[in-house]
Design a protein around this motif. Structure first.
Motif, PDB file in Angstrom:
ATOM      1  N   TRP B  46       0.833  -1.199   0.000  1.00  0.00           N
ATOM      2  CA  TRP B  46       0.000   0.000   0.000  1.00  0.00           C
ATOM      3  C   TRP B  46       0.873   1.257   0.000  1.00  0.00           C
ATOM      4  O   TRP B  46       0.556   2.257  -0.643  1.00  0.00           O
ATOM      5  N   ARG B  86      -4.023   7.900   7.074  1.00  0.00           N
ATOM      6  CA  ARG B  86      -4.654   6.846   6.284  1.00  0.00           C
ATOM      7  C   ARG B  86      -4.507   5.490   6.974  1.00  0.00           C
ATOM      8  O   ARG B  86      -5.429   4.681   6.969  1.00  0.00           O
ATOM      9  N   ARG B  89      -6.934   5.232   9.794  1.00  0.00           N
ATOM     10  CA  ARG B  89      -8.294   4.937   9.345  1.00  0.00           C
ATOM     11  C   ARG B  89      -8.466   3.444   9.117  1.00  0.00           C
ATOM     12  O   ARG B  89      -9.554   2.916   9.181  1.00  0.00           O
ATOM     13  N   GLN B  90      -7.375   2.768   8.815  1.00  0.00           N
ATOM     14  CA  GLN B  90      -7.442   1.320   8.626  1.00  0.00           C
ATOM     15  C   GLN B  90      -7.203   0.579   9.935  1.00  0.00           C
ATOM     16  O   GLN B  90      -7.102  -0.649   9.953  1.00  0.00           O
ATOM     17  N   ARG B 262      -6.847  -0.069  -4.040  1.00  0.00           N
ATOM     18  CA  ARG B 262      -8.229  -0.042  -3.583  1.00  0.00           C
ATOM     19  C   ARG B 262      -8.335   0.886  -2.379  1.00  0.00           C
ATOM     20  O   ARG B 262      -7.397   1.037  -1.614  1.00  0.00           O
ATOM     21  N   ASP B 264      -9.699   0.541   0.354  1.00  0.00           N
ATOM     22  CA  ASP B 264      -9.508  -0.073   1.672  1.00  0.00           C
ATOM     23  C   ASP B 264      -8.094  -0.623   1.872  1.00  0.00           C
ATOM     24  O   ASP B 264      -7.858  -1.392   2.796  1.00  0.00           O
ATOM     25  N   GLY B 265      -7.170  -0.235   0.994  1.00  0.00           N
ATOM     26  CA  GLY B 265      -5.779  -0.571   1.262  1.00  0.00           C
ATOM     27  C   GLY B 265      -5.230  -1.731   0.453  1.00  0.00           C
ATOM     28  O   GLY B 265      -4.032  -1.933   0.380  1.00  0.00           O
ATOM     29  N   LYS B 266      -6.109  -2.552  -0.163  1.00  0.00           N
ATOM     30  CA  LYS B 266      -5.589  -3.678  -0.945  1.00  0.00           C
ATOM     31  C   LYS B 266      -5.065  -3.169  -2.292  1.00  0.00           C
ATOM     32  O   LYS B 266      -5.571  -2.192  -2.828  1.00  0.00           O
ATOM     33  N   GLY B 302     -14.138  -3.917  -4.945  1.00  0.00           N
ATOM     34  CA  GLY B 302     -14.580  -3.589  -3.591  1.00  0.00           C
ATOM     35  C   GLY B 302     -15.289  -2.248  -3.563  1.00  0.00           C
ATOM     36  O   GLY B 302     -16.241  -2.026  -4.300  1.00  0.00           O
ATOM     37  N   PHE B 303     -14.767  -1.336  -2.737  1.00  0.00           N
ATOM     38  CA  PHE B 303     -15.384  -0.007  -2.670  1.00  0.00           C
ATOM     39  C   PHE B 303     -14.780   0.945  -3.681  1.00  0.00           C
ATOM     40  O   PHE B 303     -14.965   2.143  -3.616  1.00  0.00           O
TER      41      PHE B 303
END
Lengths: 260, 491
Positions: B46, B86, B89-90, B262, B264-266, B302-303
């Motif tokens: 990431w 960031r 947030r995860q 992504r 969400d970090g992926k 994903g998102f």
């Protein structure tokens, strides 16, 4: 067949071609074609194997697969013009019936450096790749092996291939591992068997011989020939000939187009 | 350790019982180094969004070389804040530091609490709003920043720290100006090297985890995107930018990668090789479209993706070419493009060309070489020059020769009939034997048997390539019988 009958037949074919939206030039004798070099066969085909079209080959029994593979290779060797040919082989075909063997191809007349090989996992992939290959303009011939009959190469799928071949102007060969009852949009359909060769002076093997049965031909009559291949000269010669008369009832012989 | 634990006065080396005594509701989990490692790699992946030069510092850190990247994020401080926020947030607590040397950044990130408060001296400390200590060490202030830190900050093992403590040496200021020779003699060369590295007297580079691309272009989105159309559009746009860079260098890409970050970090990475150097955006888009079509659900948006990067990993010289007036035709680039498309969909290894090999063992005489790597060489193929009316090599060869049962008139003669796949074949014509001995100079075990090959034709006209393994009477003695195999099919 009288002249009047012939005229009627040609008018009807024209009408059908217009309805189907197919290329009229395919029907004309002497359109762009690949002559086999054996006069009786070329006469029936109207000058040779139609270029920019799809042709189907199948051995009459698994034992004769070698002959069908050979015929495809011979045609690819003649198609030439220095362009490479693409051979698409599903993984299963290689385990079941052996992988293409380079020195053997060179010995048969198609130098192995002219061949591009693609191995795919599923028959559907073979059809996709064949379509891409036919559209690409850069290949002299595209040959796809299909191990199972049915689902993958039905009327719709073969029609796509025919359209792709017309765009690209190359030759497409569907090499089925067994004869399929499925309707197909291919221009010709051949059932192939190996034939005993004429032994040479010392009793050894003679020139590669095989029996070709033309079971579908959109341009003219059907026929059955025993042919020989000279791998030095890359030429065919017909040993025996049995050509059916141009039959007015030909649709009964060719596979019926499926309704719906 | 998070801030809550810090406030309670817990420390990392505490026994669990003691910690429970101070905070009874403490949740305990077994250490799982493997999962930790996987997480570390994922986070490093990431971190790639900040710089392509990301190094792992196991077990719990990363090293980012942000030379020339910081201004893209509004400066070093802003980059640090962005990264820490960031990650927070995860659900990951992080401390970041920026310094001239790896050693100093390492020390400040981990031991920032030992630094004097902001404003004192030349070192600058900045506590951001999520309450994570983040330090930017100004250029030239290395020494001042390091002085008050404990010796553990020098990246040396605990045993050395303990030994130094016994000698009354506790913080970096205590050792920095001492004579080096005795220090090295007593505490090891490594100790002195760490001091030099922290101060920048010795060079230390970050070893990047992933190969560093030759050129790259990236696009960030304020709102994540998820549609394939958008992704492909962005790839084409990036290919435009990348193409301009490559054009200036006179190069084209042979290996490209799209990294999809992504929200969400992926991070998804799609890699793509090409048969010829490439920089045409439309073609790049097409190739990645094929690749995405194959991947399908494997590349789950994903998102949505909030950043896309297109990089050229391997490049090759690509000079502009004069195209013919006659239009497209037998252009070698078209063939290369076809290979690319097939390769993008099925994998480049599946598109091959046959190349002869210099051996007379039939199964090794030819090799399928990936088409993009093939050189199109010709070489002498032993055997096929024999004079015969029929070809002397089969068109199809079985990878594993198939055993057959044969009946022969004499043990070392050709077969009269044989059974293959349960079908009996009557032999009507034979050519052979063609004797092929194994390569004794290569095979030092010497247990490979000589083969006698026969080209046979059966009653129906099918032609096959059979061989008998072992010379009867020499390699295979009575009462044993030689084995027969079917190796290939002729046309």
């Amino acid at each position: 067949m009288t002249a009047a009958e012939a005229a009627t037949l040609s008018r009807l074919r024209r009408a059908v071609a217009e309805i189907e939206g197919s290329d009229l030039s395919v029907l004309e004798a002497g359109g762009r074609a690949l002559p086999l070099g054996a006069a009786p066969v070329d006469a029936v085909l109207g000058g040779g194997l139609a270029l920019g079209s799809l042709h189907e080959l199948a051995p009459i029994a698994p034992l004769h697969l070698g002959a069908a593979v050979g015929f495809a290779l011979m045609l690819a060797a003649r198609a030439g013009q220095g362009k490479p040919a693409l051979w698409i082989q599903p993984d299963f075909a290689a385990t079941e019936a052996g992988a293409l063997y380079g020195p053997g191809l060179s010995a048969l007349g198609l130098p192995m450096e002219r061949l591009l090989l693609l191995r795919v996992a599923r028959p559907v992939d073979a059809l996709w790749a064949m379509e891409e290959g036919l559209k690409s303009h850069v290949l002299s011939a595209v040959i796809a092996e299909l191990t199972e009959d049915g689902v993958a190469a039905d009327l719709t799928a073969t029609r796509r291939l025919v359209l792709a071949a017309r765009d690209g102007g190359g030759l497409g060969f569907l090499l089925r591992h067994r004869i399929s009852p499925e309707a197909s949009a291919a221009a010709t359909r051949w059932d192939i068997a190996s034939a005993p060769s004429r032994p040479d002076a010392f009793g050894g093997l003679g020139r590669t011989a095989f029996t070709l049965s033309l079971v579908k031909n959109r341009r003219g009559p059907l026929g059955r020939w025993t042919m020989e291949w000279d791998h030095h000269e890359r030429t065919f010669s017909a040993l025996s000939v049995a050509v059916a008369k141009t039959a007015l009832d030909r649709p009964a012989l060719s596979p019926l187009v499926r309704a719906g | 350790m998070n801030d809550a634990a810090d406030r309670l006065g817990l420390i990392t080396t505490m026994a669990l019982a003691d910690a429970r005594a101070m905070y009874p509701a403490l949740a305990a989990a077994d250490a799982d180094p493997e999962a930790d490692g996987a997480l570390l790699v994922a986070v490093a992946d990431w971190c790639d969004r900040y710089t392509p030069l990301v190094g792992l510092d196991a077990p719990d850190g990363f090293l980012l070389d942000i030379t020339g990247c910081a201004h893209l994020f509004g400066g070093e401080a802003a980059l640090c804040r962005d990264l820490v926020e960031r990650l927070a947030r995860q659900g990951l607590q992080a401390a970041a530091a920026v310094a001239d040397t790896v050693g100093c950044a390492w020390a400040v990130a981990r031991y920032a609490s030992f630094l004097p408060p902001a404003g004192g001296g030349r070192s600058v400390r900045e506590a951001d709003r999520v309450g994570v200590k983040s330090g930017i060490v100004p250029v030239g202030a290395l020494r001042d920043v390091l002085l008050p830190l404990p010796l553990g900050a020098l990246r040396i093992d605990m045993a050395t720290v303990a030994a130094l403590a016994q000698a009354g040496l506790k913080c970096i200021a205590d050792v920095l100006d001492r004579p080096r020779a005795p220090l090295a003699a007593r505490y090891g060369q490594n100790f002195v090297r760490r001091i030099d590295q922290a101060l920048g007297r010795e060079d230390e580079s970050i070893r990047p985890r992933l190969p560093v691309p030759v050129a790259m272009a990236e696009q960030r989105f304020p709102e994540p995107i998820g549609h394939e159309e958008d992704v492909l559009g962005t790839i084409e746009h990036l290919a435009h930018e990348l193409g301009r860079v490559l054009e200036r260098r006179g190069e084209g890409a042979r290996l490209m990668q799209v990294a999809l970050f992504r929200a969400d970090g992926k991070v998804h990475r799609l890699q793509l090789g090409t048969a010829a150097p490439l920089r045409d955006p439309a073609l790049v888009r097409k190739l990645f479209a094929d690749r995405l079509a194959v991947l399908g659900d494997e590349c789950d948006p994903g998102f949505g993706f909030d950043m896309l990067r297109l990089s050229a990993q391997v490049t090759e010289r690509l000079d502009p070419q004069q195209t013919g007036l006659s239009g497209s035709g037998d252009d070698p680039a078209d063939l290369a493009h076809l290979v690319d498309r097939l390769g993008a969909r099925f994998g480049l290894r599946r598109v091959s060309r046959l190349e002869p090999r210099n051996t007379h063992i039939p199964e090794f005489a030819v090799a399928a070489v990936p088409a993009h790597a093939a050189q199109g060489k010709r070489s002498f193929i032993p055997g096929i020059e024999q004079d015969s009316l029929s070809p002397v090599r089969p068109t199809r060869l079985f990878q594993r020769p198939e055993p057959i049962e044969t009946v022969a008139a004499v043990p070392d003669g050709p077969p009269v009939r044989f059974r293959w796949r349960r079908v009996l074949h009557e032999v009507t014509a034979v050519e052979g034997p063609e004797r092929i001995a194994m390569e004794w100079w290569r095979d030092n075990r010497g247990n490979q048997l000589t083969r006698d090959y026969f080209r046979v034709e059966d009653k129906e006209g099918a032609r096959m390539w059979l061989y008998r393994e072992g010379l009867f009477g020499y390699e295979v003695k009575e009462p044993k019988k030689p084995n027969w195999y079917l190796h290939g099919l002729f046309a």
